[in-house]
Enzyme design. Structure first.
Site, PDB file in Angstrom:
ATOM      1  N   GLU A 132       0.834  -1.210   0.000  1.00 23.45           N
ATOM      2  CA  GLU A 132       0.000   0.000   0.000  1.00 23.45           C
ATOM      3  C   GLU A 132       0.867   1.257   0.000  1.00 23.45           C
ATOM      4  O   GLU A 132       0.558   2.238  -0.662  1.00 23.45           O
ATOM      5  CB  GLU A 132      -0.931   0.029   1.217  1.00 23.45           C
ATOM      6  N   THR A 185      -5.967   7.638  -5.564  1.00 23.57           N
ATOM      7  CA  THR A 185      -5.973   7.737  -4.096  1.00 23.57           C
ATOM      8  C   THR A 185      -5.147   8.937  -3.624  1.00 23.57           C
ATOM      9  O   THR A 185      -5.508   9.612  -2.658  1.00 23.57           O
ATOM     10  CB  THR A 185      -5.394   6.440  -3.481  1.00 23.57           C
TER      11      THR A 185
HETATM   12  N1  HSE Z   1      -8.456   4.582   3.908  1.00 26.77           N
HETATM   13  C1  HSE Z   1      -7.901   4.793   2.604  1.00 26.77           C
HETATM   14  C2  HSE Z   1      -8.405   6.131   2.084  1.00 26.77           C
HETATM   15  C3  HSE Z   1      -8.328   3.689   1.696  1.00 26.77           C
HETATM   16  O1  HSE Z   1      -9.603   6.388   2.221  1.00 26.77           O
HETATM   17  O2  HSE Z   1      -7.622   6.909   1.554  1.00 26.77           O
HETATM   18  C4  HSE Z   1      -7.795   3.786   0.285  1.00 26.77           C
HETATM   19  O3  HSE Z   1      -8.536   2.896  -0.537  1.00 26.77           O
END
Ligand code: HSE
Length: 310
Positions: A132, A185
């Protein structure tokens, strides 16, 4: 020369679950990643092929999460072997459905199984979190942990790392709608303010506590009242055209809760009935259609198992 082969699957996941930014996530059935690993005693540079990604993912083993995690794992175990990886994406990329997490987990899980499970899932977790970090710069666990353990996972603490399995009431069905728009993201994390208003902290912690109580007592009404996001969703909704209308339609068609899945752009809804879950999916898809955006619907139960050998 001894060659061993293994095939495995790891599921897509819904992170945040409205009330637990970076600390809650659950696994679903259906979409996910498949890997075929071929491991030989004779060392050769890692080989990676990918299917189902329309050429979007890096083929350089130092840049793809599946191979990064496998390399880390081999270093950790002090193993020098030749590895061929064939990754098949059976889920949309950059969708907020935990695509990079599924890649990290499927590779680590397959290699571990092939080696006779030298590492427990708890020992695999910090390694797959590094996938990640490579994918989006933050080693959050709310996708990789449910992908690895199955079910709904709470990250109680990052330092030290502690994750807990929470019960999911049996009737819960997840609807996921993935609109074909790109929301990396990195962008959806960049739009988040660094501070939270005290009044929102109070509302959000109240909801998180009530949500967890509802899970243990199988109280669907309480779960529906609790699953509301006052902190993250207002900042990210603007990245998803039609989000609030889609959410309104989801509630109108029977959703207990509806919010952004992970970092988006997918939207998830929880309901207590398969027919409702299908109707909710169609209602959300109609909203995206009005925005001239195609979308894909996934309806599934919660996946309690996590990854599996095929
Ligand atoms: N918790 C993370 C975010 C998950 O919301 O950025 C990414 O899929």
């Amino acid at each position: 020369m001894a060659i061993q082969t293994i095939k495995a699957f790891a599921p897509a996941t819904v992170a945040n679950v409205a009330v637990g930014f970076d600390i809650l996530g659950f696994a679903i059935d259906g979409p996910g990643d498949e890997v075929v690993l071929e491991v030989s005693d004779e060392f050769h540079p890692m080989e990676l092929t990918i299917l189902g990604d329309d050429g979007q993912l890096p083929l350089d083993p130092d840049k793809n999460t599946v191979s990064i995690v496998i390399k880390l794992m081999m270093d950790r175990l002090g193993i020098r072997k030749g590895v061929k990886i064939q990754l098949t994406k059976k889920m949309p990329l950059k969708s907020g459905m935990g695509s990079s997490a599924a890649s990290s987990v499927v590779g680590a899980f397959a290699l571990n199984a092939l080696l006779g499970n030298p590492l427990s899932k708890s020992e695999l977790l910090p390694l797959v979190m590094e996938g990640e970090r490579a994918a989006c710069g933050a080693a959050h666990a709310d996708n990789v942990a449910p992908c690895l353990f199955g079910g709904l996972i709470l990250v109680r603490s990052y330092e030290p790392l502690e994750v807990l399995s929470l019960p999911m009431p049996g009737k819960l069905i997840c609807t996921l709608v993935h609109p074909e728009i790109d929301v990396p993201t990195s962008i959806s994390r960049a739009v988040l303010p660094p501070t939270v208003l005290l009044k929102n902290m109070i509302r959000q912690t109240g909801n998180l506590a009530a949500f967890i109580s509802a899970l243990y007592t199988e109280n669907y009404e309480l779960l529906g009242r609790a699953i509301r996001d006052f902190v993250i969703e207002p900042n990210r909704a603007k990245l998803i055209p039609g989000f609030y209308e889609a959410q309104k339609e989801a509630f109108a068609t029977g959703a207990l809760g509806c919010s952004i899945s992970g970092s988006g752009p997918s939207i998830f809804a929880l309901s207590d009935d398969m027919d409702k879950a299908q109707t909710i999916g169609l209602a959300i898809r109609d909203v995206f259609k009005k925005q001239y955006i195609n979308s894909e619907i996934f309806v599934s139960q919660i996946n309690a198992e996590g990854p599996r050998i095929l």
